[in-house]
Design a protein around this motif. Structure first.
Motif, PDB file in Angstrom:
ATOM      1  N   SER A   2      -3.415   4.732 -17.494  1.00  0.00           N
ATOM      2  CA  SER A   2      -3.910   3.316 -17.835  1.00  0.00           C
ATOM      3  C   SER A   2      -4.320   2.429 -16.717  1.00  0.00           C
ATOM      4  O   SER A   2      -4.401   2.565 -15.882  1.00  0.00           O
ATOM      5  CB  SER A   2      -2.663   2.851 -18.356  1.00  0.00           C
ATOM      6  OG  SER A   2      -1.782   2.430 -17.358  1.00  0.00           O
ATOM      7  N   SER A   3      -4.972   1.331 -17.338  1.00  0.00           N
ATOM      8  CA  SER A   3      -5.516   0.585 -16.390  1.00  0.00           C
ATOM      9  C   SER A   3      -4.597  -0.307 -15.507  1.00  0.00           C
ATOM     10  O   SER A   3      -4.880  -0.742 -14.252  1.00  0.00           O
ATOM     11  CB  SER A   3      -6.499  -0.204 -16.903  1.00  0.00           C
ATOM     12  OG  SER A   3      -5.972  -1.690 -17.314  1.00  0.00           O
ATOM     13  N   LEU A   4      -3.442  -0.576 -16.047  1.00  0.00           N
ATOM     14  CA  LEU A   4      -2.399  -1.194 -15.298  1.00  0.00           C
ATOM     15  C   LEU A   4      -1.970  -0.302 -14.188  1.00  0.00           C
ATOM     16  O   LEU A   4      -1.588  -0.724 -13.006  1.00  0.00           O
ATOM     17  CB  LEU A   4      -1.224  -1.730 -16.436  1.00  0.00           C
ATOM     18  CG  LEU A   4      -0.192  -2.533 -15.587  1.00  0.00           C
ATOM     19  CD1 LEU A   4      -0.567  -3.643 -14.772  1.00  0.00           C
ATOM     20  CD2 LEU A   4       1.005  -2.893 -16.634  1.00  0.00           C
ATOM     21  N   SER A  10      -3.989   0.627  -6.698  1.00  0.00           N
ATOM     22  CA  SER A  10      -4.804   0.016  -5.840  1.00  0.00           C
ATOM     23  C   SER A  10      -4.355  -1.135  -5.220  1.00  0.00           C
ATOM     24  O   SER A  10      -4.404  -1.265  -3.799  1.00  0.00           O
ATOM     25  CB  SER A  10      -6.198  -0.711  -6.729  1.00  0.00           C
ATOM     26  OG  SER A  10      -6.674   0.398  -7.493  1.00  0.00           O
ATOM     27  N   VAL A  11      -3.375  -1.515  -5.659  1.00  0.00           N
ATOM     28  CA  VAL A  11      -2.680  -3.108  -5.008  1.00  0.00           C
ATOM     29  C   VAL A  11      -1.941  -2.249  -3.735  1.00  0.00           C
ATOM     30  O   VAL A  11      -1.638  -2.784  -2.721  1.00  0.00           O
ATOM     31  CB  VAL A  11      -1.931  -3.702  -5.743  1.00  0.00           C
ATOM     32  CG1 VAL A  11      -1.044  -4.772  -5.273  1.00  0.00           C
ATOM     33  CG2 VAL A  11      -3.030  -4.729  -6.696  1.00  0.00           C
ATOM     34  N   PHE A  17      -2.487  -0.646   3.566  1.00  0.00           N
ATOM     35  CA  PHE A  17      -3.530  -0.794   4.647  1.00  0.00           C
ATOM     36  C   PHE A  17      -3.173  -1.990   5.406  1.00  0.00           C
ATOM     37  O   PHE A  17      -3.204  -2.225   6.810  1.00  0.00           O
ATOM     38  CB  PHE A  17      -5.069  -0.663   4.134  1.00  0.00           C
ATOM     39  CG  PHE A  17      -5.330   0.767   4.033  1.00  0.00           C
ATOM     40  CD1 PHE A  17      -5.451   1.695   5.195  1.00  0.00           C
ATOM     41  CD2 PHE A  17      -5.934   1.065   2.738  1.00  0.00           C
ATOM     42  CE1 PHE A  17      -6.022   2.952   4.905  1.00  0.00           C
ATOM     43  CE2 PHE A  17      -6.338   2.396   2.598  1.00  0.00           C
ATOM     44  CZ  PHE A  17      -6.366   3.213   3.667  1.00  0.00           C
ATOM     45  N   ALA A  18      -2.975  -3.240   4.663  1.00  0.00           N
ATOM     46  CA  ALA A  18      -2.820  -4.398   5.297  1.00  0.00           C
ATOM     47  C   ALA A  18      -1.468  -4.488   6.419  1.00  0.00           C
ATOM     48  O   ALA A  18      -1.420  -4.907   7.490  1.00  0.00           O
ATOM     49  CB  ALA A  18      -2.514  -5.678   4.223  1.00  0.00           C
ATOM     50  N   VAL A  48       3.590   7.036   0.824  1.00  0.00           N
ATOM     51  CA  VAL A  48       4.369   8.047   0.208  1.00  0.00           C
ATOM     52  C   VAL A  48       4.369   8.092  -1.377  1.00  0.00           C
ATOM     53  O   VAL A  48       4.218   8.951  -2.238  1.00  0.00           O
ATOM     54  CB  VAL A  48       5.393   8.562   0.765  1.00  0.00           C
ATOM     55  CG1 VAL A  48       6.292   9.411   0.100  1.00  0.00           C
ATOM     56  CG2 VAL A  48       5.378   8.887   2.188  1.00  0.00           C
ATOM     57  N   ASN A  49       4.922   6.752  -1.787  1.00  0.00           N
ATOM     58  CA  ASN A  49       5.041   6.543  -3.067  1.00  0.00           C
ATOM     59  C   ASN A  49       3.680   6.793  -3.906  1.00  0.00           C
ATOM     60  O   ASN A  49       3.528   7.006  -4.934  1.00  0.00           O
ATOM     61  CB  ASN A  49       5.405   4.714  -3.398  1.00  0.00           C
ATOM     62  CG  ASN A  49       6.906   4.811  -3.224  1.00  0.00           C
ATOM     63  OD1 ASN A  49       7.758   5.588  -3.418  1.00  0.00           O
ATOM     64  ND2 ASN A  49       7.144   3.617  -2.665  1.00  0.00           N
ATOM     65  N   VAL A  50       2.480   6.430  -3.323  1.00  0.00           N
ATOM     66  CA  VAL A  50       1.285   6.580  -4.050  1.00  0.00           C
ATOM     67  C   VAL A  50       0.863   8.116  -4.227  1.00  0.00           C
ATOM     68  O   VAL A  50       0.390   8.503  -5.179  1.00  0.00           O
ATOM     69  CB  VAL A  50       0.109   5.623  -3.357  1.00  0.00           C
ATOM     70  CG1 VAL A  50      -1.267   6.298  -3.804  1.00  0.00           C
ATOM     71  CG2 VAL A  50       0.292   4.276  -3.430  1.00  0.00           C
TER      72      VAL A  50
END
Length: 59
Positions: A2-4, A10-11, A17-18, A48-50
């Motif tokens: 899904s897009s959500l 992505s977030v 990275f930040a 790891v979650n991603v």
């Protein structure tokens, strides 16, 4: 997917990275070891979650 869900992934990657950049900056430039290590640990947890969320499920 899904897009959500895609937006959430992505977030999470952008945040990881930040946090990695910020934690490295704190360790190297400002010599704030505790905060830098905590930021790097948080970034590792995000990565790891991603990875867990994107692994294919068996079956």
């Amino acid at each position: 997917m899904s897009s959500l869900f895609s937006v959430a992934l992505s977030v999470a990657v952008i945040a990881a990275f930040a946090l990695s950049i910020g934690g490295t900056y704190l360790l190297v430039k400002r010599k704030e070891r505790k905060q830098g290590l905590l930021m790097l640990l948080c970034a590792a947890v995000f990565f790891v979650n991603v990875l867990i969320w994107t692994l294919p499920t068996p079956g």
